[in-house]
Design an enzyme around this catalytic site. Structure first.
Site, PDB file in Angstrom:
ATOM      1  N   CYS A 195       5.645  -3.622  -2.413  1.00 18.59           N
ATOM      2  CA  CYS A 195       6.131  -4.848  -1.762  1.00 18.59           C
ATOM      3  C   CYS A 195       5.401  -6.083  -2.285  1.00 18.59           C
ATOM      4  O   CYS A 195       5.770  -7.205  -1.961  1.00 18.59           O
ATOM      5  CB  CYS A 195       5.941  -4.745  -0.255  1.00 18.59           C
ATOM      6  SG  CYS A 195       4.201  -4.588   0.204  1.00 18.59           S
ATOM      7  N   ASP A 224       2.181  -6.682  -1.618  1.00 15.37           N
ATOM      8  CA  ASP A 224       0.995  -6.919  -0.791  1.00 15.37           C
ATOM      9  C   ASP A 224      -0.173  -6.065  -1.278  1.00 15.37           C
ATOM     10  O   ASP A 224       0.026  -5.002  -1.861  1.00 15.37           O
ATOM     11  CB  ASP A 224       1.276  -6.585   0.678  1.00 15.37           C
ATOM     12  CG  ASP A 224       2.277  -7.547   1.289  1.00 15.37           C
ATOM     13  OD1 ASP A 224       2.396  -8.673   0.777  1.00 15.37           O
ATOM     14  OD2 ASP A 224       2.935  -7.161   2.271  1.00 15.37           O
ATOM     15  N   CYS A 269       1.492  -8.254   5.957  1.00 13.04           N
ATOM     16  CA  CYS A 269       2.041  -8.673   7.242  1.00 13.04           C
ATOM     17  C   CYS A 269       1.258  -8.062   8.413  1.00 13.04           C
ATOM     18  O   CYS A 269       0.284  -7.332   8.223  1.00 13.04           O
ATOM     19  CB  CYS A 269       3.480  -8.187   7.306  1.00 13.04           C
ATOM     20  SG  CYS A 269       3.578  -6.398   7.107  1.00 13.04           S
ATOM     21  N   CYS A 281       3.786   0.326   4.967  1.00 16.04           N
ATOM     22  CA  CYS A 281       2.444  -0.274   5.108  1.00 16.04           C
ATOM     23  C   CYS A 281       1.421   0.817   5.430  1.00 16.04           C
ATOM     24  O   CYS A 281       0.267   0.744   4.994  1.00 16.04           O
ATOM     25  CB  CYS A 281       2.424  -1.327   6.199  1.00 16.04           C
ATOM     26  SG  CYS A 281       3.732  -2.552   6.072  1.00 16.04           S
TER      27      CYS A 281
HETATM   28 FE1  FES Z   1       3.724  -5.087   2.272  1.00 17.63          FE
HETATM   29 FE2  FES Z   1       3.556  -4.036   4.643  1.00 17.63          FE
HETATM   30  S1  FES Z   1       5.077  -5.407   3.941  1.00 17.63           S
HETATM   31  S2  FES Z   1       2.253  -3.705   2.991  1.00 17.63           S
END
Ligand code: FES
Length: 142
Positions: A50, A52, A75, A119
């Site tokens: 994603c 992140d 998030c 996540c």
């Molecule tokens: Fe990227 Fe949760 S949306 S780790």
């Protein structure tokens, strides 16, 4: 070193909604063990699909995780998952902590939004990588 304070933290509240259990909500809003350790035996930094990022640090004594901390620029769901992963890791022997999986984190948190389940995978993978980093440094004391 990447600074989580410059991250997307301000978006956290926008990503928390009714599908969070009370436990997940608490971990998202008040994450445990957040921030780097100045001294650590293992560390890992993974960027999920994603985009992140999650980072874990481990303090280990007698092959047991004394402290696990994390940061994420993700998030609210990723904060909840990272927080719960640190809670599940602490007090476990390194091999046990490595076995903490996505499902363990999701079960411990209770209800989570379906679209946030990845996540938990990012948290489990980063914890495992931090354990592997510890083991790869030859610091294992069985
Ligand atoms: Fe990227 Fe949760 S949306 S780790």
């Amino acid at each position: 070193m990447w600074n989580y304070l410059d991250s997307k933290e301000h978006n956290v509240e926008n990503t928390i909604h009714k599908d969070f259990s009370p436990i997940a909500l608490d971990h998202a809003q008040h994450p445990r063990h957040i921030g780097p350790l100045s001294e650590f035996a293992g560390c890992a930094h993974i960027k999920g699909p994603c985009g992140d990022t999650m980072v874990f640090w481990l303090a280990v004594r007698d092959h047991t995780i004394e402290k696990a901390t994390f940061v994420t620029d993700g998030c609210g769901t990723s904060r909840a998952c990272g927080s719960m992963a640190t809670c599940l890791a602490e007090g476990k022997r390194v091999e046990e902590a490595m076995a903490v999986c996505q499902d363990d984190i999701l079960k411990a948190l209770g209800n989570m939004p379906k679209d946030g389940e990845h996540c938990a995978l990012l948290a489990a993978n980063t914890l495992k990588a931090a354990c592997e980093n510890y083991l790869s440094q030859g610091k294992a004391r069985v």
